[in-house]
Scaffold this motif. Structure first.
Motif, PDB file in Angstrom:
ATOM      1  N   THR A  66      81.480 -39.656  25.880  1.00 14.59           N
ATOM      2  CA  THR A  66      82.298 -39.203  26.996  1.00 14.59           C
ATOM      3  C   THR A  66      81.795 -39.826  28.291  1.00 14.59           C
ATOM      4  O   THR A  66      80.688 -40.370  28.361  1.00 14.59           O
ATOM      5  CB  THR A  66      82.248 -37.676  27.130  1.00 14.59           C
ATOM      6  N   ASN A 124      87.688 -40.074  24.685  1.00 11.21           N
ATOM      7  CA  ASN A 124      86.481 -39.460  25.232  1.00 11.21           C
ATOM      8  C   ASN A 124      86.233 -39.914  26.658  1.00 11.21           C
ATOM      9  O   ASN A 124      85.222 -39.538  27.266  1.00 11.21           O
ATOM     10  CB  ASN A 124      85.272 -39.754  24.347  1.00 11.21           C
ATOM     11  N   PHE A 149      88.233 -36.063  27.419  1.00 15.44           N
ATOM     12  CA  PHE A 149      87.179 -35.130  27.009  1.00 15.44           C
ATOM     13  C   PHE A 149      87.149 -33.896  27.902  1.00 15.44           C
ATOM     14  O   PHE A 149      86.626 -32.844  27.513  1.00 15.44           O
ATOM     15  CB  PHE A 149      85.813 -35.825  27.045  1.00 15.44           C
ATOM     16  N   ALA A 155      85.819 -32.797  22.692  1.00 17.39           N
ATOM     17  CA  ALA A 155      85.700 -34.250  22.569  1.00 17.39           C
ATOM     18  C   ALA A 155      85.440 -34.619  21.117  1.00 17.39           C
ATOM     19  O   ALA A 155      84.946 -33.806  20.334  1.00 17.39           O
ATOM     20  CB  ALA A 155      84.561 -34.764  23.454  1.00 17.39           C
ATOM     21  N   HIS A 184      83.427 -41.941  15.430  1.00 15.92           N
ATOM     22  CA  HIS A 184      83.752 -40.708  16.145  1.00 15.92           C
ATOM     23  C   HIS A 184      85.223 -40.353  15.929  1.00 15.92           C
ATOM     24  O   HIS A 184      85.571 -39.204  15.666  1.00 15.92           O
ATOM     25  CB  HIS A 184      83.499 -40.873  17.648  1.00 15.92           C
TER      26      HIS A 184
END
Length: 229
Positions: A66, A124, A149, A155, A184
């Motif tokens: 983030t 993010n 985020f 997030a 992610h």
């Protein structure tokens, strides 16, 4: 497959990561270091950015993190500097980043909408930067959902922001595809019960993405062919 929605990551997915963010990062480091070469190197080391080559290292925490995490990372090399101020600087600079779309976005997104698909973006990065970037390339109107985020959904790699898209669109998660360039993104998609597609316009390679993806594509332009297949 009954696919009714697609939620995209932003950086490395809609926009080529290196072409957009490498030069930006070099400029931010130069500004924060104030011309001090030792401080510039310390900042680059903290962000895992190769100053000589002008590129992020693949393991940089900034790539999938983030904006807050990026600010905290840089703050570790700037004792006494306020993290909130660094984050505000990063957000302001990010909104002005030199964007490099992975494909011509307007015709690509127009064609997806014509299929009846609901489209979203979950990054993010900050919501402010997300809107600024999509507005800059004239594609905001194609998206039904845009979140960062800091939008209140959490997030990635948590699934919550992806599930927020599904809920907002009244879609079952199994009818949604998450498209991203990092683990992610794909871990979040799998945890949300969605289909997952990896793309190679970020920093991760096939070997890193494949264990978490239904397929790994060169870029988002190959999604229509995957849907048809």
């Amino acid at each position: 497959m009954d696919i009714r929605g697609i939620i995209f990551d932003k950086d490395g997915t809609l926009f080529d990561f290196g072409a957009t963010w490498n030069g930006w990062a070099a400029g931010v480091i130069a500004e924060l270091s104030g011309g001090d070469p030792d401080l510039a190197q310390a900042l680059a080391d903290a962000a895992r950015f190769d100053l000589a080559g002008g590129v992020f290292q693949p393991d940089s925490p900034v790539i999938a993190g983030t904006a807050r995490e990026a600010a905290e990372c840089l703050a570790s090399a700037l004792p006494g500097r306020d993290v909130d101020q660094i984050e505000a600087l990063l957000n302001a600079k990010a909104a002005l980043a030199p964007l490099a779309p992975a494909v011509p976005l307007d015709p690509f997104l127009t064609a997806l909408v014509a299929r009846g698909l609901r489209l979203g973006v979950m990054t993010n990065d900050s919501e402010y930067a997300a809107h600024a970037h999509l507005r800059a390339v004239g594609v905001t109107a194609h998206f039904d959902f845009i979140a960062g985020f800091d939008s209140g959904h959490g997030a990635k790699p948590a699934p919550d922001p992806l599930l927020a898209f599904a809920t907002a669109m009244a879609l079952a998660p199994e009818t949604v595809v998450m498209v991203g360039d990092s683990t992610h993104d794909l871990v979040a998609g799998r945890a949300a019960g969605m289909h997952t597609l990896g793309v190679l316009t970020g920093m991760a390679g096939v070997d890193e993405l494949a264990p978490f993806a239904d397929a790994v594509l060169p870029d988002i332009g190959h999604i229509p062919g995957w849907l048809d297949a």
